[in-house]
Design a protein around this motif. Structure first.
Motif, PDB file in Angstrom:
ATOM      1  N   SER A  80       0.641  -1.347  -0.042  1.00 50.34           N
ATOM      2  CA  SER A  80      -0.182  -0.088   0.000  1.00 50.34           C
ATOM      3  C   SER A  80       0.881   1.391   0.125  1.00 50.34           C
ATOM      4  CB  SER A  80      -0.996  -0.004   1.218  1.00 50.34           C
ATOM      5  OG  SER A  80      -0.285  -0.069   2.495  1.00 50.34           O
ATOM      6  N   GLU A  81       2.311   1.271  -0.029  1.00 52.20           N
ATOM      7  CA  GLU A  81       3.029   2.405   0.143  1.00 52.20           C
ATOM      8  C   GLU A  81       4.382   1.810  -0.738  1.00 52.20           C
ATOM      9  OE1 GLU A  81       4.557   5.051   3.639  1.00 52.20           O
ATOM     10  OE2 GLU A  81       5.650   2.909   3.538  1.00 52.20           O
ATOM     11  N   VAL A  82       4.543   2.912  -1.700  1.00 52.23           N
ATOM     12  CA  VAL A  82       5.842   2.752  -2.582  1.00 52.23           C
ATOM     13  C   VAL A  82       6.602   3.935  -2.202  1.00 52.23           C
ATOM     14  CG1 VAL A  82       6.774   2.561  -4.918  1.00 52.23           C
ATOM     15  CG2 VAL A  82       4.617   1.383  -4.309  1.00 52.23           C
ATOM     16  N   LEU A  83       7.845   3.832  -1.765  1.00 47.49           N
ATOM     17  CA  LEU A  83       8.671   4.978  -1.527  1.00 47.49           C
ATOM     18  C   LEU A  83      10.048   4.657  -1.999  1.00 47.49           C
ATOM     19  CD1 LEU A  83       8.668   7.346   1.068  1.00 47.49           C
ATOM     20  CD2 LEU A  83      10.471   5.598   1.499  1.00 47.49           C
ATOM     21  N   MET A  84      10.602   5.909  -2.522  1.00 47.87           N
ATOM     22  CA  MET A  84      12.062   5.666  -3.258  1.00 47.87           C
ATOM     23  C   MET A  84      12.910   6.724  -2.382  1.00 47.87           C
ATOM     24  SD  MET A  84      10.958   5.958  -7.120  1.00 47.87           S
ATOM     25  CE  MET A  84       9.402   6.622  -7.291  1.00 47.87           C
ATOM     26  N   ARG A  85      14.302   6.219  -2.204  1.00 44.73           N
ATOM     27  CA  ARG A  85      14.991   7.023  -1.520  1.00 44.73           C
ATOM     28  C   ARG A  85      16.426   6.792  -1.745  1.00 44.73           C
ATOM     29  NH1 ARG A  85      15.002   5.137   4.885  1.00 44.73           N
ATOM     30  NH2 ARG A  85      14.258   7.278   5.592  1.00 44.73           N
ATOM     31  N   ARG A  86      17.044   7.837  -1.825  1.00 49.79           N
ATOM     32  CA  ARG A  86      18.667   7.960  -2.199  1.00 49.79           C
ATOM     33  C   ARG A  86      19.404   8.099  -0.954  1.00 49.79           C
ATOM     34  NH1 ARG A  86      22.794  12.192  -2.828  1.00 49.79           N
ATOM     35  NH2 ARG A  86      24.183  11.255  -4.389  1.00 49.79           N
ATOM     36  N   ILE A  87      20.162   6.717  -0.764  1.00 52.04           N
ATOM     37  CA  ILE A  87      20.819   6.691   0.591  1.00 52.04           C
ATOM     38  C   ILE A  87      22.383   6.610   0.172  1.00 52.04           C
ATOM     39  CG2 ILE A  87      21.220   4.940   2.451  1.00 52.04           C
ATOM     40  CD1 ILE A  87      18.443   3.795   1.699  1.00 52.04           C
ATOM     41  N   VAL A  88      22.805   7.305   1.353  1.00 52.96           N
ATOM     42  CA  VAL A  88      24.297   7.634   1.210  1.00 52.96           C
ATOM     43  C   VAL A  88      25.114   6.828   2.412  1.00 52.96           C
ATOM     44  CG1 VAL A  88      26.283   8.994   1.241  1.00 52.96           C
ATOM     45  CG2 VAL A  88      24.322   9.660  -0.115  1.00 52.96           C
ATOM     46  N   LEU A  89      26.088   5.910   2.195  1.00 52.29           N
ATOM     47  CA  LEU A  89      26.518   5.126   3.538  1.00 52.29           C
ATOM     48  C   LEU A  89      28.114   5.445   3.554  1.00 52.29           C
ATOM     49  CD1 LEU A  89      26.094   3.178   5.635  1.00 52.29           C
ATOM     50  CD2 LEU A  89      26.666   1.494   4.049  1.00 52.29           C
ATOM     51  N   PRO A  90      28.572   6.414   4.223  1.00 45.16           N
ATOM     52  CA  PRO A  90      29.774   7.012   4.498  1.00 45.16           C
ATOM     53  C   PRO A  90      30.828   5.498   4.337  1.00 45.16           C
ATOM     54  CG  PRO A  90      29.103   7.386   6.544  1.00 45.16           C
ATOM     55  CD  PRO A  90      27.850   6.826   5.599  1.00 45.16           C
ATOM     56  N   VAL A  91      32.197   5.995   3.892  1.00 46.08           N
ATOM     57  CA  VAL A  91      33.266   4.982   3.985  1.00 46.08           C
ATOM     58  C   VAL A  91      33.324   4.493   5.124  1.00 46.08           C
ATOM     59  CG1 VAL A  91      35.784   4.519   3.741  1.00 46.08           C
ATOM     60  CG2 VAL A  91      34.616   6.201   2.259  1.00 46.08           C
ATOM     61  N   GLY A  92      33.045   3.183   5.478  1.00 45.35           N
ATOM     62  CA  GLY A  92      33.303   2.284   6.681  1.00 45.35           C
ATOM     63  C   GLY A  92      31.942   2.318   7.623  1.00 45.35           C
TER      64      GLY A  92
END
Length: 130
Positions: A40-52
C-alpha cells in the motif's frame, strides 16, 4: 503539441511538457523474481553510506529493489553469505525477519544507493535486529 519551454499544466487542463530523468539504472547479477502482495506504500530514497559505515543488522517489512550508483557495498545475510555490489549493480531484498542482513561500505568512496521500497503499510521501512 506543446511549444518548447511551455509550463506543465495540471492533468486534464491542457498540454503537459514531459520531463524525464533517470535516477538509477542497474543490472542484477542473478534474475530477480518479485512477488508482492498487500503493498500500500511505494517509497523511493537516495541513501548515502559513508566509508566504513554500516546499516546495522535489520530486515524490511516489505521487499525493496536497490541500485548502486557509486561505491562498494558488502551485503551479508543472516546465514553468513556475503555479496559485494558496485556501481551499476541491482539487487532485491526480500521482506521478513528470515531475511535479516547488514550492509557495509567496504570501499574507498561513499556508497550511494537508489532504493524503491514496496511496503505493506505506513509502518517502518526497516526493523533493527540484534
Amino acid at each position: 503539441m506543446p511549444t518548447p519551454g511551455a509550463k506543465a499544466a495540471e492533468y486534464g487542463d491542457g498540454a503537459c511538457v514531459l520531463v524525464t530523468r533517470h535516477l538509477a539504472k542497474g543490472i542484477a547479477k542473478e534474475p530477480i523474481e518479485l512477488h508482492v502482495a498487500n503493498v500500500s506504500e511505494v517509497l523511493m530514497r537516495r541513501i548515502v553510506l559513508p566509508v566504513g559505515g554500516s546499516t546495522g543488522w535489520h530486515y524490511h517489512p516489505g521487499s525493496l529493489l536497490a541500485v548502486v550508483e557509486q561505491g562498494e557495498l558488502t551485503h551479508t545475510d543472516v546465514h553468513g553469505r556475503s555479496h559485494r555490489y558496485g556501481p551499476g549493480d541491482a539487487f532485491l531484498e526480500p521482506h521478513g525477519s528470515q531475511h535479516a542482513h547488514e550492509g557495509c561500505n567496504t570501499g574507498e568512496n561513499d556508497v550511494v544507493l537508489h532504493v524503491t521500497y514496496l511496503n505493506p503499510g505506513a509502518g517502518p521501512l526497516a526493523v533493527p535486529v540484534g
